[in-house]
Design a protein around this motif. Structure first.
Motif, PDB file in Angstrom:
ATOM      1  N   ASN A 133       0.811  -1.232   0.000  1.00 37.82           N
ATOM      2  CA  ASN A 133       0.000   0.000   0.000  1.00 37.82           C
ATOM      3  C   ASN A 133       0.841   1.277   0.000  1.00 37.82           C
ATOM      4  O   ASN A 133       0.477   2.262  -0.653  1.00 37.82           O
ATOM      5  CB  ASN A 133      -0.980  -0.003   1.179  1.00 37.82           C
ATOM      6  CG  ASN A 133      -0.295  -0.007   2.526  1.00 37.82           C
ATOM      7  OD1 ASN A 133       0.707  -0.700   2.722  1.00 37.82           O
ATOM      8  ND2 ASN A 133      -0.820   0.750   3.464  1.00 37.82           N
ATOM      9  N   SER A 209      -0.521  -7.288   7.934  1.00 33.25           N
ATOM     10  CA  SER A 209      -1.718  -7.637   8.693  1.00 33.25           C
ATOM     11  C   SER A 209      -1.364  -8.223  10.058  1.00 33.25           C
ATOM     12  O   SER A 209      -0.224  -8.654  10.298  1.00 33.25           O
ATOM     13  CB  SER A 209      -2.542  -8.668   7.919  1.00 33.25           C
ATOM     14  OG  SER A 209      -1.838  -9.905   7.840  1.00 33.25           O
ATOM     15  N   GLN A 262      -6.577   3.020   1.725  1.00 29.92           N
ATOM     16  CA  GLN A 262      -5.666   1.894   1.946  1.00 29.92           C
ATOM     17  C   GLN A 262      -4.396   2.365   2.657  1.00 29.92           C
ATOM     18  O   GLN A 262      -3.302   2.335   2.116  1.00 29.92           O
ATOM     19  CB  GLN A 262      -5.342   1.231   0.604  1.00 29.92           C
ATOM     20  CG  GLN A 262      -6.578   0.659  -0.076  1.00 29.92           C
ATOM     21  CD  GLN A 262      -6.305   0.220  -1.495  1.00 29.92           C
ATOM     22  OE1 GLN A 262      -6.519  -0.938  -1.852  1.00 29.92           O
ATOM     23  NE2 GLN A 262      -5.847   1.126  -2.336  1.00 29.92           N
ATOM     24  N   LEU A 306      -9.314  -0.067  -5.606  1.00 25.61           N
ATOM     25  CA  LEU A 306      -8.625  -0.784  -4.546  1.00 25.61           C
ATOM     26  C   LEU A 306      -7.671  -1.785  -5.184  1.00 25.61           C
ATOM     27  O   LEU A 306      -7.726  -2.048  -6.381  1.00 25.61           O
ATOM     28  CB  LEU A 306      -9.616  -1.485  -3.620  1.00 25.61           C
ATOM     29  CG  LEU A 306     -10.058  -0.630  -2.413  1.00 25.61           C
ATOM     30  CD1 LEU A 306     -10.894   0.553  -2.860  1.00 25.61           C
ATOM     31  CD2 LEU A 306     -10.832  -1.469  -1.406  1.00 25.61           C
ATOM     32  N   GLU A 310     -11.431  -8.338  -4.593  1.00 20.56           N
ATOM     33  CA  GLU A 310     -11.818  -8.970  -3.327  1.00 20.56           C
ATOM     34  C   GLU A 310     -11.768  -7.976  -2.167  1.00 20.56           C
ATOM     35  O   GLU A 310     -12.595  -8.032  -1.260  1.00 20.56           O
ATOM     36  CB  GLU A 310     -10.899 -10.166  -3.024  1.00 20.56           C
ATOM     37  CG  GLU A 310     -10.990 -11.304  -4.025  1.00 20.56           C
ATOM     38  CD  GLU A 310     -10.105 -11.105  -5.243  1.00 20.56           C
ATOM     39  OE1 GLU A 310     -10.020 -12.043  -6.056  1.00 20.56           O
ATOM     40  OE2 GLU A 310      -9.504 -10.013  -5.379  1.00 20.56           O
ATOM     41  N   ALA A 311     -10.781  -7.086  -2.205  1.00 22.85           N
ATOM     42  CA  ALA A 311     -10.681  -6.074  -1.159  1.00 22.85           C
ATOM     43  C   ALA A 311     -11.860  -5.115  -1.216  1.00 22.85           C
ATOM     44  O   ALA A 311     -12.414  -4.711  -0.186  1.00 22.85           O
ATOM     45  CB  ALA A 311      -9.365  -5.306  -1.300  1.00 22.85           C
ATOM     46  N   GLY A 367     -10.330   0.712   3.089  1.00 20.48           N
ATOM     47  CA  GLY A 367     -11.031   1.104   1.873  1.00 20.48           C
ATOM     48  C   GLY A 367     -11.696   2.455   2.062  1.00 20.48           C
ATOM     49  O   GLY A 367     -11.659   3.049   3.147  1.00 20.48           O
TER      50      GLY A 367
END
Length: 462
Positions: A133, A209, A262, A306, A310-311, A367
């Motif tokens: 990101n 994460s 993000q 994004l 999926e995000a 997001g």
């Protein structure tokens, strides 16, 4: 041999493909790093800093190319992409500026008959694992001070931004950094985990994460090496009754929606004093409606896709669940033609009627969505700000510095801002609490995590 593929969020095309490192290549890189570090740590600090500054210049000279690659790899609008290159230069330059003082021996008060001091020695080989990101900004936080402290560095970048690792290593090579001191490896998750367990690795810096941070801790368990973890957040902003309303709106909305939300230290929840709430929401919604959702390579775009469809769908589910629980969505997605389920292009959203029983107020969204909640006073705001498993940054908007400081001292966060947000000052320690991780980068304190203390106690009179 397995492949790494970077699929551009702009149009779903294959942008970069690379071979993943083989077991023999990983072993060779480790051995090369160990050998190179033995000489590098004895290179005078002034020479190390000079090479670092030359690398910064070489990197900055490619700003236009690097910005375009960022745009295609991870989707940041081209009008903003060069800002990350300039941020890299700012942070790297600051760490070079303070290297001499930060790494200087600690001299103790004179004691007759003795010479005593503490020296900061490099750890050895550092592994830096960087995300997509902010691929340059997150990596430089550890890479530059690690190298200047005399360590060798192996850089593993996200599969989404593989060129970033290659470009950073190339800039240092151009600057004359000895071969082997700074290398990159394109790795699978399994090979990354095994690399952490390699005896040569003496430090791991990971940004990503919470699940990824847990993997790093498991892999490093029992090795007694230093680990730095920056694991994201659910960062709050509080707008007090005495805040400058226009400034608070503009700053928090930018903090929430820049980079399509993000950002680990982006604003994900806003608490507004009841006396300003209605006006704040009205101005915030009006501002968000002016965003232009589009392809990142379009200079007119202010909100890109994004990183993956999926995000975007994850954020859509958060929004839909919140609305089903009673939240009010103030932005009609139809205003943004590219927004559709299954697409990486997601319209920005402002929610009110939110509370902490909703995932959108407690779970990291990453997001373009922000919840705005009304509060009656500082105490309610403080309780809500601290009601989170994360604690990276927090922002307070107020014209009363003393009141803000008293409140900030009670906020559970690594950094507390007043009248700004979403910014890393390289002179300040970058750190977090709770699930936002542990360790520290940037500032003089950042060097402490990339060196070990060695005491010298000489009896000089017998």
């Amino acid at each position: 041999m397995s492949k790494l593929q970077c699929i551009s969020p702009i149009d779903g095309s294959l942008y970069v493909e690379r071979d993943l490192a083989s077991a023999s290549e990983i072993k060779a890189a480790l051995a090369k790093a160990e050998r190179a570090q033995q000489a590098w740590k004895h290179t005078p600090l002034a020479e190390r800093v000079a090479i670092g500054r030359q690398a910064i210049a070489a990197f900055a000279a490619r700003e236009e190319q690097l910005a375009e690659e960022l745009c295609w790899m991870m989707g940041r609008p081209i009008r903003y992409a060069a800002g990350e290159i300039r941020g890299f230069v700012e942070r790297a330059s600051h760490m070079a500026d303070i290297a001499e003082s930060a790494l200087a021996d600690i001299r103790l008060p004179d004691k007759p008959g003795f010479t005593r001091f503490i020296r900061r020695e490099p750890l050895g080989v550092a592994l830096v694992i960087a995300p997509w990101n902010y691929p340059y900004l997150t990596a430089v936080n550890a890479v530059m001070p690690a190298l200047l402290a005399g360590n060798a560095v192996l850089l593993k970048h996200s599969a989404q931004t593989p060129l970033c690792a290659e470009r950073m290593v190339a800039a240092f090579a151009e600057a004359g950094l000895p071969d082997g001191v700074f290398q990159y490896l394109h790795l699978s998750h399994a090979d990354t985990e095994q690399l952490i367990q390699a005896p040569a690795i003496q430090h791991v810096s990971f940004t990503g994460s919470v699940a990824g941070g847990a993997m790093v801790e498991r892999a490093a368990a029992g090795r007694f090496i230093s680990v730095g973890l920056e694991l994201g957040g659910k960062d709050p902003a509080y707008v007090r009754a005495d805040a400058d309303l226009a400034h608070a709106v503009a700053t928090t909305i930018d903090g929430a929606f820049f980079n399509s939300g993000q950002s680990c230290c982006g604003i994900e929840r806003i608490y507004v004093h009841e006396s300003l709430f209605e006006a704040f929401v009205e101005q915030a919604v009006a501002l968000v409606k002016h965003y232009k959702l589009g392809r990142s390579d379009d200079p007119e775009t202010t909100l890109g896709p994004l990183v993956r469809a999926e995000a975007a769908d994850f954020v859509r589910r958060q929004i839909n669940e919140a609305v089903a629980q009673g939240a009010v969505a103030h932005i009609d997605p139809a205003r943004f033609a590219l927004d559709r389920p299954g697409s990486a292009y997601l319209a920005p959203q402002v929610l009110t009627g939110v509370y902490h029983g909703m995932r959108v107020m407690t779970e990291e969204s990453f997001g373009p969505v922000v919840g705005i909640q009304k509060v009656k006073d500082d105490e309610e705001a403080l309780a809500l700000m601290n009601d989170s498993p994360f604690g990276l940054t927090a922002a307070i908007f107020s014209n009363d510095e003393a009141a803000a400081l008293a409140l900030a001292e009670r906020v559970e966060a690594g950094t507390v801002f007043l009248n700004r947000c979403d910014y890393l000052d390289p002179a300040l320690a970058w750190t977090g609490v709770k699930n936002s991780g542990r360790g520290c980068s940037l500032s003089s304190l950042g060097y402490e995590h990339l060196t070990r203390a060695k005491s010298f106690h000489f009896k000089t009179q017998l």
